[in-house]
Scaffold this motif. Structure first.
Motif, PDB file in Angstrom:
ATOM      1  N   VAL A 304      11.764   9.130   5.693  1.00  0.00           N
ATOM      2  CA  VAL A 304      12.080  10.563   5.579  1.00  0.00           C
ATOM      3  C   VAL A 304      11.327  11.406   6.880  1.00  0.00           C
ATOM      4  O   VAL A 304      12.209  12.320   7.374  1.00  0.00           O
ATOM      5  N   LEU A 305      10.143  11.382   6.810  1.00  0.00           N
ATOM      6  CA  LEU A 305       9.469  12.176   7.824  1.00  0.00           C
ATOM      7  C   LEU A 305       9.792  12.121   9.148  1.00  0.00           C
ATOM      8  O   LEU A 305      10.244  12.849   9.714  1.00  0.00           O
ATOM      9  N   PRO A 306       9.791  10.658   9.741  1.00  0.00           N
ATOM     10  CA  PRO A 306      10.394  10.536  11.224  1.00  0.00           C
ATOM     11  C   PRO A 306      11.787  11.112  11.467  1.00  0.00           C
ATOM     12  O   PRO A 306      11.977  11.608  12.511  1.00  0.00           O
ATOM     13  N   LEU A 307      12.697  10.485  10.610  1.00  0.00           N
ATOM     14  CA  LEU A 307      14.040  10.831  10.841  1.00  0.00           C
ATOM     15  C   LEU A 307      14.089  12.476  10.924  1.00  0.00           C
ATOM     16  O   LEU A 307      14.695  13.108  11.705  1.00  0.00           O
ATOM     17  N   THR A 308      13.421  13.195   9.996  1.00  0.00           N
ATOM     18  CA  THR A 308      13.728  14.426  10.027  1.00  0.00           C
ATOM     19  C   THR A 308      13.200  15.102  11.018  1.00  0.00           C
ATOM     20  O   THR A 308      13.778  16.331  11.785  1.00  0.00           O
ATOM     21  N   LEU A 309      12.138  14.724  11.488  1.00  0.00           N
ATOM     22  CA  LEU A 309      11.299  15.239  12.998  1.00  0.00           C
ATOM     23  C   LEU A 309      12.283  15.200  13.968  1.00  0.00           C
ATOM     24  O   LEU A 309      12.433  15.884  14.833  1.00  0.00           O
ATOM     25  N   ILE A 310      12.679  13.808  14.214  1.00  0.00           N
ATOM     26  CA  ILE A 310      13.885  13.464  15.537  1.00  0.00           C
ATOM     27  C   ILE A 310      14.988  14.215  15.265  1.00  0.00           C
ATOM     28  O   ILE A 310      15.388  14.821  16.386  1.00  0.00           O
ATOM     29  N   VAL A 311      15.449  14.450  13.903  1.00  0.00           N
ATOM     30  CA  VAL A 311      16.544  15.416  14.202  1.00  0.00           C
ATOM     31  C   VAL A 311      16.469  16.707  14.454  1.00  0.00           C
ATOM     32  O   VAL A 311      17.080  17.268  15.326  1.00  0.00           O
ATOM     33  N   LEU A 312      15.230  17.342  14.167  1.00  0.00           N
ATOM     34  CA  LEU A 312      15.031  18.669  14.172  1.00  0.00           C
ATOM     35  C   LEU A 312      14.591  18.958  15.681  1.00  0.00           C
ATOM     36  O   LEU A 312      15.049  19.714  16.457  1.00  0.00           O
ATOM     37  N   SER A 313      14.100  17.745  16.422  1.00  0.00           N
ATOM     38  CA  SER A 313      13.443  17.868  17.659  1.00  0.00           C
ATOM     39  C   SER A 313      14.907  17.929  18.762  1.00  0.00           C
ATOM     40  O   SER A 313      15.060  18.753  19.694  1.00  0.00           O
ATOM     41  N   ARG A 314      15.824  16.945  18.121  1.00  0.00           N
ATOM     42  CA  ARG A 314      17.073  17.074  19.018  1.00  0.00           C
ATOM     43  C   ARG A 314      17.818  18.418  19.164  1.00  0.00           C
ATOM     44  O   ARG A 314      18.425  18.449  19.958  1.00  0.00           O
ATOM     45  N   MET A 315      17.982  18.847  17.836  1.00  0.00           N
ATOM     46  CA  MET A 315      18.458  19.938  17.689  1.00  0.00           C
ATOM     47  C   MET A 315      17.929  21.213  18.520  1.00  0.00           C
ATOM     48  O   MET A 315      18.653  21.907  19.485  1.00  0.00           O
ATOM     49  N   MET A 316      16.587  21.535  18.448  1.00  0.00           N
ATOM     50  CA  MET A 316      16.037  22.367  19.341  1.00  0.00           C
ATOM     51  C   MET A 316      16.079  22.136  20.831  1.00  0.00           C
ATOM     52  O   MET A 316      16.152  22.988  21.580  1.00  0.00           O
TER      53      MET A 316
END
Length: 365
Positions: A304-316
């Motif tokens: 949950v944590l790594p996928l959330t961070l990766i998704v948010l990073s790619r968005m930004m």
């Protein structure tokens, strides 16, 4: 394995923090309404650019700055680059084209071309751009305004990238991904430490007096990533410098397909990591192999944590770089795969000295 997983997660959190900093600080070149009148020399090294350069020249002609000169240096092209530019110059007196000298030992081609261009320039500012770019109205005024506000010796801009094929979309976004995931871009200007150095050779804007005093391209004549090395030198000499995102003011289509992208990026990827194979492999281990291991563990709670961070990073990162957020999200796993492939090829080229660009061997000294 537990220690490795924790290391992956910690590194991911650090990279995410850097991305958030970049997103909130929004390091884009501000657009200005003020008009300046200082002479700007627009300097374009060109080697086999017959398919690109007229689009650039027309974009310069149609922009909103009047006091400029354009000098194109034909770097021993094997195509019609010189003739096309010469024909364009015949009806546009602010443009001229010259034949470059034969490449001398211990110089890389682009660095030598830029050095020759600087010797011909007469402007207060020197704007080095590549032949595969286009500029928009407002760019030059915005560059000068930023130079004056910060009393800068150098301002480098990371151009917005044009991508038309799937091969480009699988590789070109990696440039902004690595940059904005690893370096707080505002620190290039705010920190005096040369370790915080980033630059793009696609758009380098110099104070001409400072440039001619220090001969920046000559001092990095054999460096593959000359743009970053110049930025380091400028900061080491205690001059002010800054690196910003283009904010839609200048565009570049670096490559036309997957093969060109892989070859081009593999020529300089390792150099961007200081030609340190261990550091590049460690980065790959933490960024690509680590998350892959987490996924293969099928531990939903751990993912949950790594996928959330990766998704948010790619968005930004996609938003900051002016790229399609949804496409980058969908292609992220494939982009990471090609990042790994490019890294392996880059290491191989470095070890066996097989890097080439436009018919020339890239020699790392």
């Amino acid at each position: 394995m537990t220690i490795f997983i924790y290391a992956v997660l910690i590194f991911l959190v650090i990279r995410f923090s850097v991305t958030v900093f970049n997103f909130l600080s929004n390091p884009k070149l501000p657009r200005v309404v003020k008009h300046y009148h200082d002479k700007v020399s627009i300097l374009i090294p060109a080697r086999d650019e017959a398919g690109n350069i007229l689009e650039l020249l027309n974009s310069i002609k149609n922009q909103d700055y009047s006091n400029y000169e354009v000098i194109v240096l034909d770097d021993n092209s094997s195509d019609d680059t010189f003739k096309l530019v010469a024909d364009f110059c015949s009806t546009n007196p602010q443009f001229k084209v010259v034949k470059g000298n034969t490449l001398t030992p211990n110089w890389l081609g682009k660095n030598y071309a830029c050095h020759q261009l600087s010797e011909l320039a007469t402007g207060k500012y020197l704007l080095f751009i590549d032949a595969d770019e286009t500029i928009k109205r407002g760019l030059i005024n915005s560059l000068i305004a930023r130079m004056e506000i910060g009393n800068l010796a150098l301002l480098s801009v990371f151009t917005n990238q044009v991508m038309q094929t799937i091969g480009e979309r699988l590789t070109v976004p990696l440039m902004h991904f690595i940059l904005l995931n690893l370096l707080p871009l505002r620190l290039v200007r705010l920190s005096k430490n040369p370790a915080f150095a980033a630059a793009s050779g696609q758009c380098m804007f110099f104070n001409a007096g400072n440039y001619k005093e220090n001969q920046w391209h000559e001092r990095v004549k054999h460096q593959v990533v000359e743009d970053v090395e110049i930025m380091k030198l400028v900061k080491q000499e205690k001059f002010n410098a800054e690196a910003l995102l283009a904010n839609g003011l200048i565009y570049c289509r670096m490559y036309k397909n997957l093969g060109e992208s892989v070859n081009g990026f593999s020529n300089n990827l390792l150099a961007g990591f200081g030609n340190n194979i261990i550091i590049l492999l460690l980065y790959q281990l933490l960024v690509i192999v680590g998350p892959l291991i987490l996924i293969l563990n099928f531990n939903v709670a751990l993912l949950v944590l790594p996928l959330t961070l990766i998704v948010l990073s790619r968005m930004m990162i996609s938003y900051l770089s002016g790229q399609n957020v949804l496409i980058n999200m969908i292609l992220h796993p494939f982009q990471m795969f090609f990042f790994l492939i490019i890294s392996i090829i880059s290491i191989k080229k470095h070890i066996f000295k097989t890097g080439t660009w436009k018919g020339r061997t890239i020699k790392v000294i």
